[in-house]
Design a protein around this motif. Structure first.
Motif, PDB file in Angstrom:
ATOM      1  N   LYS A 190       6.465  -2.807  -1.491  1.00  0.00           N
ATOM      2  CA  LYS A 190       7.000  -2.071  -2.635  1.00  0.00           C
ATOM      3  C   LYS A 190       6.276  -2.442  -3.928  1.00  0.00           C
ATOM      4  N   GLY A 191       5.104  -3.012  -3.793  1.00  0.00           N
ATOM      5  CA  GLY A 191       4.332  -3.440  -4.952  1.00  0.00           C
ATOM      6  C   GLY A 191       3.678  -2.279  -5.681  1.00  0.00           C
ATOM      7  N   ALA A 192       3.289  -2.543  -6.932  1.00  0.00           N
ATOM      8  CA  ALA A 192       2.661  -1.509  -7.752  1.00  0.00           C
ATOM      9  C   ALA A 192       1.381  -0.980  -7.115  1.00  0.00           C
ATOM     10  N   SER A 193       0.623  -1.865  -6.459  1.00  0.00           N
ATOM     11  CA  SER A 193      -0.623  -1.415  -5.831  1.00  0.00           C
ATOM     12  C   SER A 193      -0.350  -0.381  -4.750  1.00  0.00           C
ATOM     13  N   ASN A 194       0.654  -0.650  -3.938  1.00  0.00           N
ATOM     14  CA  ASN A 194       0.974   0.228  -2.809  1.00  0.00           C
ATOM     15  C   ASN A 194       1.665   1.512  -3.253  1.00  0.00           C
ATOM     16  N   VAL A 195       2.576   1.403  -4.211  1.00  0.00           N
ATOM     17  CA  VAL A 195       3.383   2.553  -4.631  1.00  0.00           C
ATOM     18  C   VAL A 195       2.632   3.436  -5.629  1.00  0.00           C
ATOM     19  N   PHE A 196       2.009   2.794  -6.624  1.00  0.00           N
ATOM     20  CA  PHE A 196       1.380   3.558  -7.702  1.00  0.00           C
ATOM     21  C   PHE A 196      -0.142   3.630  -7.607  1.00  0.00           C
ATOM     22  N   GLY A 197      -0.746   2.755  -6.809  1.00  0.00           N
ATOM     23  CA  GLY A 197      -2.197   2.765  -6.673  1.00  0.00           C
ATOM     24  C   GLY A 197      -2.778   4.126  -6.306  1.00  0.00           C
ATOM     25  N   PRO A 198      -2.192   4.809  -5.304  1.00  0.00           N
ATOM     26  CA  PRO A 198      -2.721   6.127  -4.928  1.00  0.00           C
ATOM     27  C   PRO A 198      -2.690   7.142  -6.069  1.00  0.00           C
ATOM     28  N   GLN A 199      -1.715   7.035  -6.979  1.00  0.00           N
ATOM     29  CA  GLN A 199      -1.666   7.940  -8.134  1.00  0.00           C
ATOM     30  C   GLN A 199      -2.862   7.716  -9.060  1.00  0.00           C
ATOM     31  N   CYS A 230       2.108  -6.858  -5.709  1.00  0.00           N
ATOM     32  CA  CYS A 230       1.677  -6.723  -4.314  1.00  0.00           C
ATOM     33  C   CYS A 230       2.867  -6.530  -3.371  1.00  0.00           C
ATOM     34  N   GLY A 231       2.574  -6.290  -2.107  1.00  0.00           N
ATOM     35  CA  GLY A 231       3.606  -6.110  -1.103  1.00  0.00           C
ATOM     36  C   GLY A 231       3.912  -4.651  -0.842  1.00  0.00           C
ATOM     37  N   VAL A 279      -5.963  -0.006  -1.649  1.00  0.00           N
ATOM     38  CA  VAL A 279      -4.619  -0.583  -1.771  1.00  0.00           C
ATOM     39  C   VAL A 279      -4.554  -1.910  -1.036  1.00  0.00           C
ATOM     40  N   THR A 280      -5.091  -1.954   0.169  1.00  0.00           N
ATOM     41  CA  THR A 280      -5.101  -3.186   0.962  1.00  0.00           C
ATOM     42  C   THR A 280      -5.896  -4.277   0.242  1.00  0.00           C
TER      43      THR A 280
END
Length: 225
Positions: free
Chosen positions: A206-215, A203-204, A223-224
């Protein structure tokens, strides 16, 4: 004394197109068209994503096994895992069992995709008696924090009413208790290492959810969440 001309071919895989080994073969074909006397040395590379398992198995004269597992959308898929040449290290890729290439573009949704199949590959390696696990985490279609892996290995994820959670990152908002009573205890005696070329937390900013989630198909709202 005549010296042979040698070219070392060391590509990574081409995502959703070809493995690193296939890329080596294609590159050599092109080189041989120019000069058949050039010697090509294949050194397929990997960064934790697709091709990692095959590259290391090839380098150590290990063996690859095939297994039907639960795919990212809950359907059955054919996945692979490897045992390195020493017989003591199991290697697997999330991409094989829980990979984004297994989900069509319009169906990519990390709220419902699961890592359950990756857990099944881990169990298969444990059944082979490995002392160490190397897990490549690139190329997945998932963002469930490894929840599916826990479920596949006997753990229970429960809501406040002690009902088991379903698959996918969208279920984690209901998580109240993790019951590890029947979790596979063999993992206690196995070294587990993760192969990747990033260091993002879950999370956060630079977290995986924010950085890679859209991919993986996540909208900004997902993401939120």
């Amino acid at each position: 004394m005549k010296k042979d001309f040698v070219i070392v071919l060391a590509p990574d895989s081409f995502k959703e197109s070809m493995s690193a080994k296939e890329a080596c073969i294609a590159m050599e074909k092109g080189i041989k068209k120019v000069n058949e006397n050039i010697k090509c040395v294949h050194v397929p590379m990997a960064d934790g994503g697709e091709g990692t398992m095959q590259s290391l198995v090839d380098a150590t004269n290990g063996e690859v096994y095939s297994l039907e597992v639960v795919g990212p959308l809950g359907n059955k898929v054919q996945a692979e895992y490897g045992i390195l040449g020493d017989g003591e290290v199991g290697i697997l890729e999330m991409a094989s069992a829980s990979g984004i290439h297994l989900v069509s573009l319009e169906k990519r949704n990390p709220l419902i995709t699961t890592t359950y199949g990756t857990g099944e590959l881990i169990k298969a390696c444990l059944d082979k008696g490995v002392k160490k696990l190397l897990i490549g985490i690139g190329g997945s279609a998932t963002n469930d924090g490894g929840a599916g892996v826990i479920q596949a290995l006997g753990g229970k994820l429960l809501d406040k009413d002690e009902n088991e959670l379903g698959f996918g990152g969208g279920e984690l908002g209901k998580l109240h208790t993790i019951d590890l009573t029947n979790f596979d205890r063999r993992l206690n005696d196995v070294i587990v290492e993760v192969a990747c070329d990033v260091n993002n937390p879950l999370c956060g900013e630079k977290g995986a959810s924010n950085v890679f989630g859209p991919q993986k198909g996540a909208t900004s709202e997902m993401v939120t969440l």
